[in-house]
Design an enzyme around this catalytic site. Structure first.
Site, PDB file in Angstrom:
ATOM      1  N   ALA A 196       7.401  -0.873  -6.243  1.00 17.26           N
ATOM      2  CA  ALA A 196       6.902   0.370  -5.643  1.00 17.26           C
ATOM      3  C   ALA A 196       8.059   1.197  -5.098  1.00 17.26           C
ATOM      4  CB  ALA A 196       5.917   0.055  -4.531  1.00 17.26           C
TER       5      ALA A 196
ATOM      6  N   GLY B 225      -2.373  -3.314  -8.110  1.00 17.54           N
ATOM      7  CA  GLY B 225      -2.536  -1.995  -7.517  1.00 17.54           C
ATOM      8  C   GLY B 225      -3.986  -1.559  -7.563  1.00 17.54           C
TER       9      GLY B 225
ATOM     10  N   GLU C 202      -4.430  -7.258 -11.339  1.00  8.83           N
ATOM     11  CA  GLU C 202      -4.952  -7.655 -10.031  1.00  8.83           C
ATOM     12  C   GLU C 202      -5.186  -6.364  -9.270  1.00  8.83           C
ATOM     13  OE1 GLU C 202      -5.174  -7.953  -6.279  1.00  8.83           O
ATOM     14  OE2 GLU C 202      -3.106  -8.666  -6.355  1.00  8.83           O
ATOM     15  N   LEU C 203      -6.456  -5.943  -9.204  1.00  9.06           N
ATOM     16  CA  LEU C 203      -6.785  -4.591  -8.765  1.00  9.06           C
ATOM     17  C   LEU C 203      -7.491  -4.584  -7.405  1.00  9.06           C
ATOM     18  CD1 LEU C 203      -7.923  -3.254 -12.262  1.00  9.06           C
ATOM     19  CD2 LEU C 203      -5.627  -3.302 -11.266  1.00  9.06           C
TER      20      LEU C 203
ATOM     21  N   CYS D  33      -5.180  -6.380  -0.256  1.00  8.53           N
ATOM     22  CA  CYS D  33      -6.315  -6.227  -1.174  1.00  8.53           C
ATOM     23  C   CYS D  33      -7.427  -7.221  -0.897  1.00  8.53           C
ATOM     24  CB  CYS D  33      -5.847  -6.355  -2.619  1.00  8.53           C
ATOM     25  SG  CYS D  33      -4.957  -7.890  -2.957  1.00  8.53           S
TER      26      CYS D  33
ATOM     27  N   GLU E 252     -12.634   0.849  -0.772  1.00  9.26           N
ATOM     28  CA  GLU E 252     -11.689   0.096   0.068  1.00  9.26           C
ATOM     29  C   GLU E 252     -10.856   1.043   0.927  1.00  9.26           C
ATOM     30  OE1 GLU E 252      -8.395  -3.417  -0.766  1.00  9.26           O
ATOM     31  OE2 GLU E 252      -8.640  -1.805  -2.230  1.00  9.26           O
TER      32      GLU E 252
END
Length: 584
Positions: free
Chosen positions: A277, A331, A353-354, A387, A488
């Site tokens: 990032a 992300g 992996e969201l 997350c 979220e």
């Protein structure tokens, strides 16, 4: 006594006055709040919480923009997540305290060399607690990334042919070096992402655990022998490295997300081109320095840093370059869908992996104190920017008030906002301004729909720090009909909902398009199995809010992604299965 709450000039539509009594805290009796419709619930909640009190809050504004949207902004507050006494922090000076200066890298790492962008561009990295620039890092574009892919492709044949045992030795040495340099790595992480130093040290150890785990798994990528259906035939199955892997990681775990992906890929015999990032590239670059010392050959691990402006082009190169055979991304769901669609152009293998929207359920038979403490740790870790943190808290109506009281007490006892390097800080800033804005928006909409603020409830001013601080906030009487229920928040905002039955709460918990993690608290053994199996998520915590470990698979269902990371399943994501038929 009348306390006037005044807005900045030019914004006020409703001037608010509050009559203050002598009581304090959650036991305050309702006070007279004289205001228009805008922000009535918000101020009532703050007053009952004791936030509007002598020495604890001042200069609030209740405003209405010309588009009719109500806003409430804090000018100075020290309620929940009470700020520590903050001396001025010079972030550049603090970065200079890293003992091993070679760990502070600002160029990309390509083909075993520290490399500037071909066009010379650089972008700024800031401490989110002070907003002070701490480094200017190489801004690689799509052409630079294509060169990194070529370097990874050159290194692939030799690394793929290396035995699992030799790869394991290299990964073990990398693990040892990360642990030896934990203090420096944690300081770098705190300065670029804001999390408290103790939390950063925990992440460094967690990041190292994936290097250790996957190093051990490198020796165990077993195949199979299959009994043939015809005479004179033998069938065997072997596993082989996928090839060059493109990795894209988020800002909230700048070390662990790198090693969880790269550790598995390198252990499997793959080579990697990773893009960390743009908010938090320094941790990833420091890990590359240690990888080189550990003996990772040139071209096996490549780290390409890029600004926000170049993010899309870099992602497009990684997902469409035919030499890249797999893409692994952590992300948001929206970005994951885009990258997955782009990867389809060359039929790449993908791991996604969201985003999550984790339910946290407290049944009437739960241990209330245990659940409250677990929720504080689960929800407010990393300022709510994980997350798998609880996003929707459902509490049975029979224990609702008792749980709410326990939750607020636990939060007040443990949460202290401040700079991550300041002793006693347990909650740092939000990493991005857009994250802060989203949290404020979710708060405003929830309050407008009837929610009560029982703890926190504002952007916080922490001494002289200018960063993205938001008070850990708890909302009572939250409604399903607000954005934060289906979207979220990714911030320290904790809505608490009521429910009446097991059937109802499971239905509401599953009524979202994502399914990463879920938690619930109960002492009923039968219910534990029923609810754990009924929740539509990839991971369930029962009587715990902690589910992250290198030994267990991590991943979600529905729109929370595909594939698993960590555990013995994680390395399989970087391997192809090949069947060999032999006629005798």
């Amino acid at each position: 006594m009348i306390k006037r709450i005044i807005a900045p000039s030019g914004t006020l539509r409703h001037v608010v006055s509050v009559r203050r009594g002598k009581a304090a805290g959650l036991k305050l009796k309702p006070r007279q709040v004289q205001t228009g419709q805008i922000g009535r619930n918000y101020l009532t909640g703050l007053w009952k919480n004791g936030a509007v009190n002598a020495g604890r809050a001042s200069w609030w504004s209740v405003a209405r923009r010309t588009d009719g949207v109500s806003t409430l902004q804090n000018r100075h507050i020290s309620g929940s997540g009470q700020p520590q006494a903050q001396a001025d922090v010079d972030s550049v000076e603090e970065l200079g305290k890293v003992k091993d200066k070679r760990l502070v890298r600002t160029d990309a790492y390509v083909g075993g060399k520290w490399t500037a962008a071909a066009k010379g561009g650089r972008f700024k990295v800031a401490d989110p607690a002070t907003l002070q620039t701490i480094a200017e890092v190489a801004d690689m574009n799509a052409n630079d990334v294509a060169q990194a892919v070529r370097e990874a492709s050159k290194a692939l044949p030799a690394w793929r042919a290396t035995t699992g045992k030799k790869r394991a030795r290299v990964l073990r040495k990398w693990y040892d070096l990360v642990m030896e340099n934990k203090a420096d790595l944690a300081r770098i992480m705190t300065l670029e992402c804001g999390k408290p130093l103790a939390e950063a040290e925990g992440e460094v150890a967690y990041a190292a655990s994936f290097l250790e785990w996957f190093g051990e798994e490198a020796k165990r990528t077993y195949g199979d022998t299959i009994p043939a259906a015809t005479d004179g035939t033998r069938i065997s199955v072997i596993k082989q490295a996928v090839g060059v892997v493109g990795v894209i990681t988020p800002y909230n775990f700048p070390s662990a997300m790198i090693t969880r992906k790269i550790g598995a890929a390198v252990a499997a015999g793959c080579t990697v081109v990773a893009r960390p990032a743009h908010e938090t590239p320094l941790s990833a670059l420091a890990l590359c320095e240690l990888a080189e010392r550990a003996g990772v050959p040139p071209g096996v691990v490549n780290m390409v840093t890029s600004s926000a402006a170049n993010t899309q082009a870099v992602g497009l190169e990684l997902t469409t370059n035919a030499s890249v055979r797999k893409v692994s991304f952590t992300g948001s769901t929206g970005v994951g869908k885009m990258l997955m669609a782009q990867s389809a152009s060359t039929m790449k293998k993908v791991s996604m992996e969201l985003g999550g929207n984790a339910p946290f359920i407290v049944f009437e038979d739960a241990d209330i104190e245990l659940a409250a403490r677990a929720l504080v740790a689960c929800k407010f870790r990393n300022a709510g920017q994980t997350c798998v943190c609880a996003n929707r808290v459902y509490v049975h109506q029979v224990v609702y008030d008792a749980f709410l009281e326990a939750l607020v007490a636990a939060a007040r006892d443990t949460l202290r906002a401040g700079h991550g390097l300041t002793a006693g800080t347990t909650v740092g800033p939000m990493i991005t301004h857009r994250g802060l804005e989203k949290t404020l928006d979710h708060l405003r909409r929830a309050v407008d729909a009837g929610a009560r603020v029982v703890l926190g409830g504002a952007q916080a001013k922490v001494g002289a720090l200018r960063g993205h601080f938001f008070e850990p906030t708890v909302l009572a009487d939250a409604s399903d009909a607000v954005p934060m229920t289906g979207d979220e928040t990714f911030g320290p905002l904790c809505p608490v909902y009521r429910f009446a039955s097991e059937e109802e709460v499971v239905r509401r918990a599953n009524a979202v398009p994502v399914g990463l993690a879920g938690y619930f608290f109960s002492r009923d053994v039968s219910r534990i199995f029923r609810v754990a199996e009924a929740l539509e998520v990839g991971m369930v915590g029962v009587n715990t809010g902690s589910i992250s470990t290198e030994v267990a698979p991590f991943g979600g269902v529905k729109e929370s992604g595909v594939g698993r990371e960590g555990s013995r399943y994680g390395i399989d994501e970087y391997l192809n299965v090949k069947t060999i038929h032999i006629a005798l």
